[in-house]
Design an enzyme around this catalytic site. Structure first.
Site, PDB file in Angstrom:
ATOM      1  N   ASN A  70       9.588   8.308   6.829  1.00 32.06           N
ATOM      2  CA  ASN A  70       8.272   8.829   6.454  1.00 32.06           C
ATOM      3  C   ASN A  70       7.182   8.088   7.184  1.00 32.06           C
ATOM      4  OD1 ASN A  70       6.192   7.341   4.533  1.00 32.06           O
ATOM      5  ND2 ASN A  70       8.220   6.497   4.102  1.00 32.06           N
ATOM      6  N   GLY A  73       1.380   7.304   5.851  1.00 36.21           N
ATOM      7  CA  GLY A  73       0.161   6.558   6.139  1.00 36.21           C
ATOM      8  C   GLY A  73      -0.728   6.405   4.913  1.00 36.21           C
ATOM      9  N   ASN A 128       1.108  -3.487  -2.387  1.00 36.15           N
ATOM     10  CA  ASN A 128       1.905  -2.945  -1.289  1.00 36.15           C
ATOM     11  C   ASN A 128       1.707  -3.862  -0.089  1.00 36.15           C
ATOM     12  OD1 ASN A 128       2.990  -1.580   0.834  1.00 36.15           O
ATOM     13  ND2 ASN A 128       2.088   0.401   0.323  1.00 36.15           N
ATOM     14  N   CYS A 131       1.396  -3.271   4.181  1.00 38.91           N
ATOM     15  CA  CYS A 131       0.228  -2.870   4.959  1.00 38.91           C
ATOM     16  C   CYS A 131      -0.025  -3.893   6.058  1.00 38.91           C
ATOM     17  CB  CYS A 131      -1.019  -2.837   4.086  1.00 38.91           C
ATOM     18  SG  CYS A 131      -0.956  -1.618   2.791  1.00 38.91           S
ATOM     19  N   LYS A 166       5.149  -6.283  -3.943  1.00 42.19           N
ATOM     20  CA  LYS A 166       6.182  -5.424  -3.342  1.00 42.19           C
ATOM     21  C   LYS A 166       6.407  -5.811  -1.894  1.00 42.19           C
ATOM     22  CE  LYS A 166       7.771  -0.754  -2.659  1.00 42.19           C
ATOM     23  NZ  LYS A 166       7.501   0.671  -2.899  1.00 42.19           N
ATOM     24  N   GLY A 218      16.018   5.902   1.479  1.00 43.22           N
ATOM     25  CA  GLY A 218      17.191   6.686   1.111  1.00 43.22           C
ATOM     26  C   GLY A 218      18.462   5.853   1.159  1.00 43.22           C
ATOM     27  N   GLY A 244      15.458   1.042  -3.362  1.00 45.36           N
ATOM     28  CA  GLY A 244      15.954   1.282  -2.013  1.00 45.36           C
ATOM     29  C   GLY A 244      17.239   2.101  -2.089  1.00 45.36           C
ATOM     30  N   GLY A 266      12.991   6.493  -5.542  1.00 42.58           N
ATOM     31  CA  GLY A 266      12.010   7.141  -4.691  1.00 42.58           C
ATOM     32  C   GLY A 266      12.559   8.380  -4.024  1.00 42.58           C
TER      33      GLY A 266
HETATM   34  C1  LIG Z   1       7.352   9.649   1.287  1.00 45.22           C
HETATM   35  C2  LIG Z   1       7.257   8.196   0.915  1.00 45.22           C
HETATM   36  C3  LIG Z   1       6.044   7.672   0.483  1.00 45.22           C
HETATM   37  C4  LIG Z   1       5.944   6.321   0.117  1.00 45.22           C
HETATM   38  N1  LIG Z   1       4.744   5.825  -0.316  1.00 45.22           N
HETATM   39  C5  LIG Z   1       4.649   4.527  -0.706  1.00 45.22           C
HETATM   40  C6  LIG Z   1       3.431   4.009  -1.212  1.00 45.22           C
HETATM   41  O1  LIG Z   1       2.416   4.699  -1.319  1.00 45.22           O
HETATM   42  N2  LIG Z   1       3.401   2.687  -1.586  1.00 45.22           N
HETATM   43  C7  LIG Z   1       4.508   1.879  -1.515  1.00 45.22           C
HETATM   44  O2  LIG Z   1       4.430   0.700  -1.880  1.00 45.22           O
HETATM   45  N3  LIG Z   1       5.694   2.356  -1.071  1.00 45.22           N
HETATM   46  C8  LIG Z   1       5.787   3.655  -0.664  1.00 45.22           C
HETATM   47  N4  LIG Z   1       6.989   4.143  -0.226  1.00 45.22           N
HETATM   48  C9  LIG Z   1       8.175   3.282  -0.270  1.00 45.22           C
HETATM   49  C10 LIG Z   1       8.987   3.550  -1.537  1.00 45.22           C
HETATM   50  O3  LIG Z   1       8.258   3.276  -2.724  1.00 45.22           O
HETATM   51  C11 LIG Z   1      10.301   2.751  -1.576  1.00 45.22           C
HETATM   52  O4  LIG Z   1      10.022   1.369  -1.598  1.00 45.22           O
HETATM   53  C12 LIG Z   1      11.211   3.052  -0.412  1.00 45.22           C
HETATM   54  O5  LIG Z   1      11.140   4.416  -0.057  1.00 45.22           O
HETATM   55  C13 LIG Z   1      12.680   2.700  -0.706  1.00 45.22           C
HETATM   56  O6  LIG Z   1      13.158   3.356  -1.875  1.00 45.22           O
HETATM   57  P1  LIG Z   1      13.910   4.791  -1.865  1.00 45.22           P
HETATM   58  O7  LIG Z   1      15.030   4.705  -0.872  1.00 45.22           O
HETATM   59  O8  LIG Z   1      14.369   5.012  -3.272  1.00 45.22           O
HETATM   60  O9  LIG Z   1      12.881   5.801  -1.451  1.00 45.22           O
HETATM   61  C14 LIG Z   1       7.094   5.490   0.180  1.00 45.22           C
HETATM   62  C15 LIG Z   1       8.302   6.024   0.652  1.00 45.22           C
HETATM   63  C16 LIG Z   1       8.401   7.349   1.026  1.00 45.22           C
HETATM   64  C17 LIG Z   1       9.725   7.905   1.516  1.00 45.22           C
END
Ligand SMILES: Cc1cc2nc3c(=O)[nH]c(=O)nc-3n(C[C@H](O)[C@H](O)[C@H](O)COP(=O)(O)O)c2cc1C
Length: 320
Positions: A70, A73, A128, A131, A166, A218, A244, A266
């Site tokens: 992803n 942004g 977060n 950044c 985080k 994923g 994760g 997520g």
């Molecule tokens: C589409 C998308 C948007 C995300 N937006 C944020 C966000 O706004 N803030 C943040 O800390 N992490 C964000 N993440 C990271 C997720 O919160 C998570 O830490 C990461 O995707 C790993 O977990 P998962 O495999 O269950 O998705 C985003 C991830 C994805 C795929």
């Protein structure tokens, strides 16, 4: 005791939250109407910045079988719009609401914390730390213990709310960054954010996402996230929220055993919002089968390992 957990003084009725970025209240199709937020132990909201951010050019998502890239942004309407239009409705779920903060400077993080605390509508703040820190040559705040510690310390001084740090997996020593966050006043750690990665279309040579690099998430991320939870558990005393690649109750149980006090889901919710309900219910059964107390399962794999091979506690096995 029981399925619920206490994280930084906040009671979660079950140990499952939605990862930041997947409940995006301002995007149709990812709102509280479309997600089973009522199933969760805590609600984590998409990251917001001080001013609105436009986000990255499309395509913002590329999905393969085992991973997702992803490059959203952190598109968002800014903290004031979040507070005014989207947070008030969340109180009715009766669970902790975690606001997630995104900024390029320590100052902006601190100001975000002040505004969210002043709203009275969030129960904890998640930083977060992936950044890029504009004051430090674009390195992410979470990439060094020094940058991470000074950010957490500054936000700690700006708010009394529980603080979750985080962390990015994209750094040399995640446990060291985690320790720096704890020492600077973080009440919990969230491991991990998406991992910077990329994919090219072999036919055109062009990146598959609008930005060259994008965040890997994923199932492919899960073994890495689990390793970092395992190692960090041995380095800190504050609770860890593991995230994760969790797509099933069994995945979530792995994170608890490795040291997570709670988990985030997520990418598994993309196209399958019911994954949340399935994981919450399935994990409750798994926890019940193992005594019914989630907190007693946190880090259990470390204790099992120490019993089986005295002296081998620790993360320490070398790679083959
Ligand atoms: C589409 C998308 C948007 C995300 N937006 C944020 C966000 O706004 N803030 C943040 O800390 N992490 C964000 N993440 C990271 C997720 O919160 C998570 O830490 C990461 O995707 C790993 O977990 P998962 O495999 O269950 O998705 C985003 C991830 C994805 C795929």
């Amino acid at each position: 005791l029981g399925y619920g957990v206490t994280i930084a003084g906040l009671r979660w009725r079950n140990p499952v939250t939605i990862g930041a970025g997947f409940f995006v209240p301002w995007v149709p199709g990812q709102t509280e109407r479309d997600l089973p937020l009522d199933a969760l132990g805590a609600i984590t909201v998409k990251s917001v910045s001080l001013e609105p951010w436009a986000g990255n050019p499309p395509p913002r998502l590329y999905r393969s079988e085992h991973w997702t890239l992803n490059s959203i942004g952190i598109q968002n309407p800014g903290v004031d719009a979040l507070v005014r239009d989207h947070l008030p409705g969340l109180r009715r779920y009766g669970v902790p609401v975690v606001g997630s903060l995104a900024a390029y400077t320590v100052r902006d993080f601190a100001e975000l914390a002040r505004r969210l605390e002043a709203s009275g509508l969030v129960d904890a703040l998640e930083l977060n730390m992936s950044c890029p820190n504009t004051a430090r040559e674009q390195m992410a705040f979470g990439q060094t213990p020094e940058a991470a510690g000074s950010l957490v310390g500054a936000v700690r001084a700006a708010t009394r709310l529980p603080l979750f740090a985080k962390l990015t997996p994209d750094c040399a020593d995640v446990p060291a960054v985690a320790r720096a966050c704890q020492e600077a006043g973080a009440d919990a750690l969230v491991l991990v954010n998406a991992l910077p990665a990329m994919s090219l279309d072999p036919a055109t040579g062009l990146p598959r996402t609008g930005t060259l690099t994008a965040g890997l998430s994923g199932p492919a991320l899960k073994p890495l996230a689990l390793r970092l939870v395992w190692q960090t558990y041995e380095s800190v005393s504050v609770p860890i929220v593991g995230i994760g690649g969790i797509a099933s109750a069994e995945d979530a149980m792995e994170f608890l055993l490795a040291g997570a006090a709670a988990v985030g889901v997520g990418t598994a919710t993309i196209g399958d919002p019911e994954a949340l309900r399935r994981i919450v219910a399935g994990l409750e059964r798994l926890v019940a089968e193992r005594g019914g107390d989630t907190a007693a399962l946190t880090g259990l794999a470390h204790r099992i390992r120490a019993r089986r091979s005295p002296g081998a506690a620790g993360g320490g096995d070398a790679a083959p």
